[in-house]
Design an enzyme around this catalytic site. Sequence first.
Site, mmCIF file in Angstrom:
data_model
loop_
_atom_site.group_PDB
_atom_site.id
_atom_site.type_symbol
_atom_site.label_atom_id
_atom_site.label_comp_id
_atom_site.label_asym_id
_atom_site.label_seq_id
_atom_site.Cartn_x
_atom_site.Cartn_y
_atom_site.Cartn_z
ATOM 1 C CG HIS A 82 -8.245 0.063 -2.896
ATOM 2 N ND1 HIS A 82 -7.453 -1.039 -2.619
ATOM 3 C CD2 HIS A 82 -8.893 0.356 -1.725
ATOM 4 C CE1 HIS A 82 -7.623 -1.390 -1.348
ATOM 5 N NE2 HIS A 82 -8.486 -0.569 -0.795
ATOM 6 C CD GLN A 94 -12.740 -1.892 -1.039
ATOM 7 O OE1 GLN A 94 -11.959 -1.813 -0.100
ATOM 8 N NE2 GLN A 94 -13.941 -2.414 -0.901
ATOM 9 N NE ARG A 113 -3.807 0.574 1.943
ATOM 10 C CZ ARG A 113 -5.018 0.551 2.506
ATOM 11 N NH1 ARG A 113 -5.230 1.185 3.635
ATOM 12 N NH2 ARG A 113 -6.000 -0.113 1.944
ATOM 13 C CG ASP A 134 -13.585 6.028 -0.634
ATOM 14 O OD1 ASP A 134 -13.518 5.871 0.606
ATOM 15 O OD2 ASP A 134 -12.564 6.028 -1.368
ATOM 16 C CB CYS A 185 -14.016 0.947 0.009
ATOM 17 S SG CYS A 185 -13.570 2.675 0.249
ATOM 18 N NE ARG A 197 -10.196 -5.341 0.155
ATOM 19 C CZ ARG A 197 -9.422 -4.400 0.689
ATOM 20 N NH1 ARG A 197 -9.967 -3.411 1.358
ATOM 21 N NH2 ARG A 197 -8.104 -4.412 0.523
HETATM 22 N N1 CP Z 1 -11.108 -0.466 2.346
HETATM 23 C C1 CP Z 1 -9.847 -0.528 2.780
HETATM 24 O O1 CP Z 1 -8.893 -0.704 2.007
HETATM 25 O O2 CP Z 1 -9.709 -0.398 4.133
HETATM 26 P P1 CP Z 1 -8.346 -0.192 4.931
HETATM 27 O O3 CP Z 1 -7.813 1.152 4.554
HETATM 28 O O4 CP Z 1 -8.710 -0.287 6.372
HETATM 29 O O5 CP Z 1 -7.390 -1.275 4.508
HETATM 30 N N1 NVA Z 2 -9.992 6.552 -1.103
HETATM 31 C C1 NVA Z 2 -9.573 6.090 0.205
HETATM 32 C C2 NVA Z 2 -9.784 4.621 0.332
HETATM 33 C C3 NVA Z 2 -9.427 4.029 1.659
HETATM 34 C C4 NVA Z 2 -9.598 2.544 1.687
HETATM 35 C C5 NVA Z 2 -8.123 6.454 0.439
HETATM 36 O O1 NVA Z 2 -7.323 6.335 -0.489
HETATM 37 O O2 NVA Z 2 -7.793 6.878 1.546
#
Ligand code: CP
Ligand code: NVA
Length: 306
Positions: free
Chosen positions: A129, A132, A102, A223, A263, A291
């Site tokens: 993502h 997701q 990430r 989101d 999400c 997930r």
């Molecule tokens: N939806 C999602 O990716 O959640 P986290 O940021 O908690 O991993």
């Molecule tokens: N769009 C959000 C998603 C978190 C899972 C972010 O990037 O923070």
Amino acid sequence: MKHFLSIAALTPDELHHLLTLATQLKNEWRRGGNKPVLKGKSLALVFQKPSLRTRVSFEMGMVHLGGYALYLSPNEIKMGGRESVPDVARVLSGYVDGIMARVFAHEHILQLAEHGSVPVINGLSDYSHPAQALADLFTILEFKKDLAGLKIAYIGDGNNVARSLLFGAMKVGMHFTIATPTGYNLTDEDIKLARQFSVGGAVVERIEDPETAVTNADVIYTDVWTSMGQEAETEKRLKVFPPYQINQDLVNLANPDCIVMHCLPAHRGEEITDEVADGRHSVLFPQAENRMHAQKAILVELLADK
Ligand code: CP
Ligand code: NVA
């Protein structure tokens, strides 16, 4: 499939295969547990940002499949700071069988894949993502039994989550309408790419009016308005996004059997009300659980001995 970097890189067949495999793995797990097809395999979980779902679902996915997952927090390896991304990729490739990362800059996901010698999984970048999106398609399939021809309305920020979901929707033949404030929508390039991915006449529409977007929608998706890394814009965003809240009045304009998705994490009272998040249309928590099931399909596909 060598890596799982984006939905854009998957063929429709690969996407359907992952969804089928996810269904099998979820059923197997529910019947008493998964077969240890990843016995002896390890996955590094590299995080430059916080996480609940991504971290726990990948880690438990590996455990259920008989493998091992190693969590590396943002402070631990300081990828790109203490050490270059290519060097992190080269070093980790000597220790583990796969890397889930990430990151802030999507370029870093691409560099991990380019310079490492093990499969790389995108666990969120500023651009996309895809894990997701795969879980979201899997969830829609579970609740709606079929994907082709459904209409998704994405309301809020045209961000990483929206982009991956759009690409996935096109590849499975779902119509996608995104409504955002001016200046926050997906780019021309995103829309152009999405149209190239369209299967079975799936249509993408980019508009500003949330009420038009949700009319006749089968799925309403939102989101957070401020993603990780955009915290400096929070105040500015809080001024323009309130008309894009998913509240009961908005949900009432959609199909009576519509599902509401997010999400997570949710900022309740901002992009979604408690009434909707906890209401009868909400599938937020099955979606979060999925997930793990969807990602098991990615893990098996990339890491299991063939
Ligand atoms: N939806 C999602 O990716 O959640 P986290 O940021 O908690 O991993
Ligand atoms: N769009 C959000 C998603 C978190 C899972 C972010 O990037 O923070």
